[in-house]
Write an enzyme that holds these catalytic residues in place. Structure first.
Site, short mmCIF file in Angstrom:
data_model
loop_
_atom_site.label_atom_id
_atom_site.label_comp_id
_atom_site.label_asym_id
_atom_site.label_seq_id
_atom_site.Cartn_x
_atom_site.Cartn_y
_atom_site.Cartn_z
N HIS A 9 -14.62 51.76 17.69
CA HIS A 9 -15.92 51.61 18.36
C HIS A 9 -16.31 52.84 19.17
CE1 HIS A 9 -16.78 47.06 18.01
NE2 HIS A 9 -16.01 47.44 17.02
N ARG A 41 -9.07 48.72 17.94
CA ARG A 41 -10.50 48.52 17.72
C ARG A 41 -11.34 49.42 18.65
NH1 ARG A 41 -14.01 43.90 19.51
NH2 ARG A 41 -15.74 43.74 18.03
N HIS A 55 -7.76 44.91 10.06
CA HIS A 55 -7.92 43.46 10.27
C HIS A 55 -6.71 42.67 9.80
CE1 HIS A 55 -12.61 43.39 10.77
NE2 HIS A 55 -11.98 44.05 11.72
N ASN A 74 -20.02 45.33 21.39
CA ASN A 74 -18.96 45.46 22.40
C ASN A 74 -18.96 44.36 23.46
OD1 ASN A 74 -18.10 47.91 21.24
ND2 ASN A 74 -19.59 49.08 22.42
#
Length: 320
Positions: A65, A61, A192, A93
């Protein structure tokens, strides 16, 4: 004639300069300068995942990001100081992005075998791949040669990273903004298949959505995520109830069965333009794996700093 040749040469040079700087990324970038890079990174990633399986998803992840905010440049890792505001406290975040200590450990290990050579941005790209592989997902050759940013943008992080409440159009436009197609978006959402989400991310879905949510999943999740905001906010639930620690295509099977945990997950299969892609991935794990790899490589190409731009940080948390 000379002026024509000059014009052609200039056009050629401009065309080259206009091309993506990702053209300078190569899979063999550190083959001579840091031949032990891959084994060094993988060793630390593997021990971190053995300690806590969820960490694989957390590290993957971080790559999303980072790349979504002004490109894959490790800007996400920079800590706030009295004179500098980083991205860690941006809404997507804060109290959510995790695994920074593992990145510190990987960077320390890499610095021991080849000091001042490998960027934090490249370490993250390799770490993301290794996390997927260690949890049973596909392998690929990672293109390297990125350098680290000397800036960060909390505002860009707030605006660029899709939220768990995003609808399909918002998801498509967020990914399109960094050059990723709807197919790329659906494939990358398949990340996911691993990891966990906090109650705050899915509370609205399990209490307010009924048409596209399996009732038994809603009840199960409500047991550990109270309706009242402020109560159980950090309680966790697996994004993929079937195989939460194994990288496979079950995420898409869940979506077809109305078992997406996040609102943004179920948006991919809700009578819209992404339905056919989700259906394809739910039936063909190998198609998903192939498209996921293609999309990860493409995301890794988003606006890297190369050549003399940026720097090679000694410590991923601060500029040199």
């Amino acid at each position: 004639m000379a002026s024509f040749k000059t014009a052609v040469l200039l056009f050629f040079l401009v065309s080259l300069m206009a091309g993506s700087s990702s053209a300078q990324l190569t899979t063999g970038f550190y083959s001579k300068s840091c031949p032990k890079l891959y084994e060094t990174v993988k060793s630390v990633v593997r021990s971190a995942i053995q300690k806590e399986t969820r960490m694989g998803a957390s590290l993957l992840r971080l790559f999303f990001h980072d790349c979504f905010v002004n490109g894959c440049d490790a800007s996400l890792f920079l800590d706030d100081t009295s004179t500098f505001t980083g991205e860690k406290r941006a809404q997507p975040n804060f109290n959510s992005a995790r695994g920074f200590e593992v990145i510190d450990d990987i960077k320390s290990a890499v610095e021991k075998v080849c000091p001042d050579v490998v960027s934090c941005a490249d370490i993250l790209a390799v770490t993301a791949r290794d996390s997927v592989v260690i949890l049973g997902g596909p392998n690929w050759d990672v293109k390297l040669g990125r350098r680290d940013a000397r800036t960060a943008s909390q505002a860009a992080a707030n605006n660029s990273i899709p939220t768990p409440t995003s609808n399909l159009n918002r998801l498509i436009s967020s990914f399109s903004a960094v050059g990723l197609s709807t197919k790329d978006m659906v494939a990358l959402s398949g990340a996911h298949t691993i990891g966990q989400a906090r109650c705050t991310s899915f509370r609205g879905r399990i209490y307010n959505e009924t048409n596209n949510l399996d009732a038994s999943l809603a009840r199960t999740r409500q047991n550990n995520c109270p309706r009242t905001s402020g109560s159980g906010d950090n309680n966790l639930a697996p994004l993929d109830l079937q195989t939460p620690t194994y990288f496979d295509n079950h995420y898409f099977i869940n979506l077809v069965n109305k078992k997406g945990l996040l609102h943004s997950d179920q948006q991919l299969f809700n009578g819209g333009s992404a339905d056919s892609i989700v259906k394809s991935y739910s039936n063909n794990p190998s198609t998903f794996a192939t498209d996921f790899v293609t999309a990860m490589i493409k995301m890794g190409d988003v606006r890297p700093l190369t050549g003399s731009k940026g720097e090679i940080r000694k410590n991923c948390r601060r500029m040199n």
